[in-house]
Design an enzyme around this catalytic site. Structure first.
Site, PDB file in Angstrom:
ATOM      1  CB  ILE A   1      -3.269   5.272   3.384  1.00 28.20           C
ATOM      2  CG1 ILE A   1      -2.118   4.277   3.453  1.00 28.20           C
ATOM      3  CG2 ILE A   1      -3.711   5.689   4.782  1.00 28.20           C
ATOM      4  CD1 ILE A   1      -0.811   4.894   3.919  1.00 28.20           C
TER       5      ILE A   1
ATOM      6  CE1 TYR B   1       0.762   1.551   4.286  1.00 32.91           C
ATOM      7  CE2 TYR B   1       0.984  -0.818   4.408  1.00 32.91           C
ATOM      8  CZ  TYR B   1       1.217   0.431   4.941  1.00 32.91           C
ATOM      9  OH  TYR B   1       1.901   0.564   6.115  1.00 32.91           O
ATOM     10  CB  CYS B   2       1.703   3.972  -1.585  1.00 29.84           C
ATOM     11  SG  CYS B   2       0.697   3.978  -3.090  1.00 29.84           S
ATOM     12  CB  THR B   3      -0.109   8.377   0.298  1.00 29.03           C
ATOM     13  OG1 THR B   3       1.047   8.316   1.127  1.00 29.03           O
ATOM     14  CG2 THR B   3      -1.044   9.459   0.800  1.00 29.03           C
TER      15      THR B   3
END
Length: 194
Positions: free
Chosen positions: A159, A131-133
């Protein structure tokens, strides 16, 4: 990213939806008390976030996108290696519980981290989830891994989408999410951290 009133943002969104190149684009909106950007700046760049590798086509293929609801179940599994696809600075502000901090300062260093650990995870028959932002960095990394024949799951919309879709996100996420604008950090309720 774009900031404005609800009416202004809706106008821009409707205009973009009218263009086939942008139709169906995921849009994430958050509230803020002040404009999060000091000025509008539009740049044409060859690569939005450089992974440090050549010929990565994130436009035509990526990893397996997992909805926030499905993500919640996926990350509970014992066979999952949960990777934070951001830099360590962002990880220290907040991350999913049990996520691995790759210990990178820049996104372009993430590929080396993957090269160092991938064979071990494959030998252990681990499922890789990252995952990332907002999803962009995962798009790049999972496209590269797909080229190598590696199946990777990625949190759809990152996120911020998880926070939007899962009302009790704090059960799975510790801390805040660092964002690269004047707000700096957002809580799991998509509010500016105090």
């Amino acid at each position: 990213m774009l900031a404005g009133t609800e009416e202004q943002l809706t106008k821009v969104h409707d205009w973009l939806e009218g263009d086939p190149r942008f139709a169906g684009m995921m849009v994430k909106r958050t509230q803020c008390s002040e404009l999060p950007f000091k000025r509008l700046r539009i740049k044409s760049k060859k690569e939005i976030v450089p992974l440090g590798l050549h010929d990565v086509d994130a436009a035509s293929k990526t990893g397996i996108k997992v909805s926030p609801k499905e993500w919640r179940e996926l990350i509970k599994r014992d066979d999952v290696v949960l990777l934070d696809n951001r830099n360590s600075f962002e990880y220290t502000h907040g991350h999913f519980k049990n996520a691995v901090d790759p210990g990178v300062k820049y996104f372009r260093d993430f590929a080396n981290y993957m090269k160092d650990h991938l064979a071990q995870w494959q030998a252990e028959h681990k499922t890789i989830a990252m995952y990332c932002t907002g999803g962009i960095r995962c798009e790049k990394t999972t496209a590269w891994l797909a080229d190598k024949g590696v199946q990777v799951y990625q949190l759809e919309g990152g996120i911020l989408n998880y926070f939007k879709e899962i009302p009790d996100a704090e059960q799975d996420y510790e801390g805040t999410c660092f964002v690269f604008d004047e707000r700096r950090e957002l809580t799991t309720r998509l509010e500016e951290a105090k």
